[in-house]
Design an enzyme around this catalytic site. Structure first.
Site, PDB file in Angstrom:
ATOM      1  N   GLN A 102     -60.486 -33.334 -21.788  1.00 20.11           N
ATOM      2  CA  GLN A 102     -59.504 -32.586 -21.009  1.00 20.11           C
ATOM      3  C   GLN A 102     -60.204 -31.728 -19.961  1.00 20.11           C
ATOM      4  OE1 GLN A 102     -57.224 -28.934 -22.263  1.00 20.11           O
ATOM      5  NE2 GLN A 102     -55.559 -30.427 -22.423  1.00 20.11           N
ATOM      6  N   TYR A 166     -51.328 -23.162 -16.961  1.00 18.40           N
ATOM      7  CA  TYR A 166     -52.555 -23.166 -16.170  1.00 18.40           C
ATOM      8  C   TYR A 166     -52.249 -23.651 -14.749  1.00 18.40           C
ATOM      9  CZ  TYR A 166     -54.755 -22.266 -20.652  1.00 18.40           C
ATOM     10  OH  TYR A 166     -55.089 -21.707 -21.854  1.00 18.40           O
ATOM     11  N   CYS A 326     -53.204 -26.730 -43.513  1.00 19.90           N
ATOM     12  CA  CYS A 326     -53.538 -25.506 -42.783  1.00 19.90           C
ATOM     13  C   CYS A 326     -52.901 -24.297 -43.452  1.00 19.90           C
ATOM     14  CB  CYS A 326     -53.060 -25.649 -41.344  1.00 19.90           C
ATOM     15  SG  CYS A 326     -53.200 -24.164 -40.349  1.00 19.90           S
TER      16      CYS A 326
END
Length: 347
Positions: A102, A166, A326
């Site tokens: 990325q 972004y 998690c």
């Protein structure tokens, strides 16, 4: 059920061996101020490749030093950075994983006091000014140069980051972009910069290089998103990785929808295009991925924190084994400070 996850899919010339994706997850404080790793990414991503993951998207990597998300993030703005990505490719490819990188420009979210965006923006503790046309040209050149370096490193492609608020998201969003030139105003003008970047990366890197687009859903009506997704497909983008964009908090979903609004948007974009689409957000257990794939709601499923907690998540899911779940650490994921403090790290 295991056959659903384990079914291969073609992306560009590559046959990705299964439908599980490791999304780009920044490893904070695992690098230095010059964009070099200080903790091995070859091991970090190689472990997930050994664990069976079909497509690995290496974390957000800055195309220039002044556009970083964090001052400890990876960089690919100079040739000296190439070697650390060669090591990642060398660790993942023997496991038959496809691995792409990325690329990001953080825009108004960049590290530093003086930053640039599509328009002048009020940002706390920073001065954020509108980019000039010369600066926009430099951004395009930096994306292309970083993509070429990624190819030299032996990676299979790049993901262009157009989400999470972004820079490219700041250009596509009518909330942030108030320009009066060819990069602002109409939808086509607001989409111009990411479209030009995709075109120039494709021309420089060639047809066999994967181009993925991290697609930030910005419009809760879906109309602009549908249009943009189709335009990216026409340009030859190979895969869309759908995540949050500016305005994503306003997304509404059916009352009985079992996943997040971001996952929902991925399944909606999936209906609009014929290229593979990845959905993401909060998918941590195999039964969730199986549901989405079995019901043909998506092409591929990104498992983020699940793969941080368990590098062998994919093989376990395929084999019907229990995965490390998690812990949802409070107030935020331990990888936000240092992955070595994750309760599952090294286990």
């Amino acid at each position: 059920m295991e056959g659903v996850i384990n079914k291969s899919i073609k992306v560009n010339k590559y046959h990705v061996k299964n439908r599980i994706v490791m999304p780009p997850l920044v490893c904070f404080n695992w690098g230095d101020d010059e964009g070099f790793e200080i903790v091995s990414r070859a091991k970090h991503y190689g472990d997930r490749a050994k664990g069976g993951t079909g497509l690995i998207i290496v974390e957000a990597t800055a195309i220039s030093k002044d556009c970083r998300i964090t001052d400890t993030g990876l960089g690919l703005w100079k040739d000296q950075h190439i070697r650390q990505f060669e090591r990642i490719a060398d660790s993942c490819h023997p496991e038959d994983s496809v691995v792409i990188l990325q690329l990001v420009h953080a825009g108004m979210k960049s590290v530093g006091k003086n930053v640039y965006s599509s328009s002048n923006v009020e940002v706390k503790d920073k001065e954020c000014l509108e980019m000039s046309l010369a600066q926009i040209k430099k951004v395009k050149e930096d994306f292309v140069s970083a993509a070429i370096r990624a190819k030299k490193a032996g990676l299979d492609g790049v993901e262009i980051h157009g989400a999470h608020g972004y820079l490219l998201s700041q250009f596509t969003s009518k909330v942030i972009n108030k320009r009066n030139d060819i990069y602002g105003g109409s939808l086509d003008n607001r989409l111009r910069l990411p479209i030009e970047i995709v075109k120039e990366v494709r021309a420089a890197a060639g047809d066999d290089f994967i181009i993925c687009y991290r697609f930030g859903v910005n419009d809760p009506t879906l109309e602009e998103d549908r249009y943009f997704a189709k335009e990216l497909e026409k340009l030859g983008v190979d895969i869309l990785n759908v995540s949050s964009g500016i305005g994503a908090e306003n997304i509404t979903v059916p009352e009985d929808y079992p996943f997040s609004p971001i996952t929902y948007m991925g399944t909606e974009i999936y209906k609009e295009v014929d290229i593979p689409v990845i959905c993401v957000y909060g998918i941590k257990e195999p039964k969730q991925a199986e549901y989405l794939l079995e019901n043909e709601m998506i092409d591929m499923v990104a498992v983020g924190k699940g793969l941080l907690a368990d590098p062998n998540w994919t093989n376990k899911a395929i084999n019907g084994e229990d995965v490390n779940v998690c812990f949802h650490c409070s107030p935020w994921c331990k990888y936000g400070k240092d992955g070595k403090t994750c309760p599952w790290y090294g286990k």
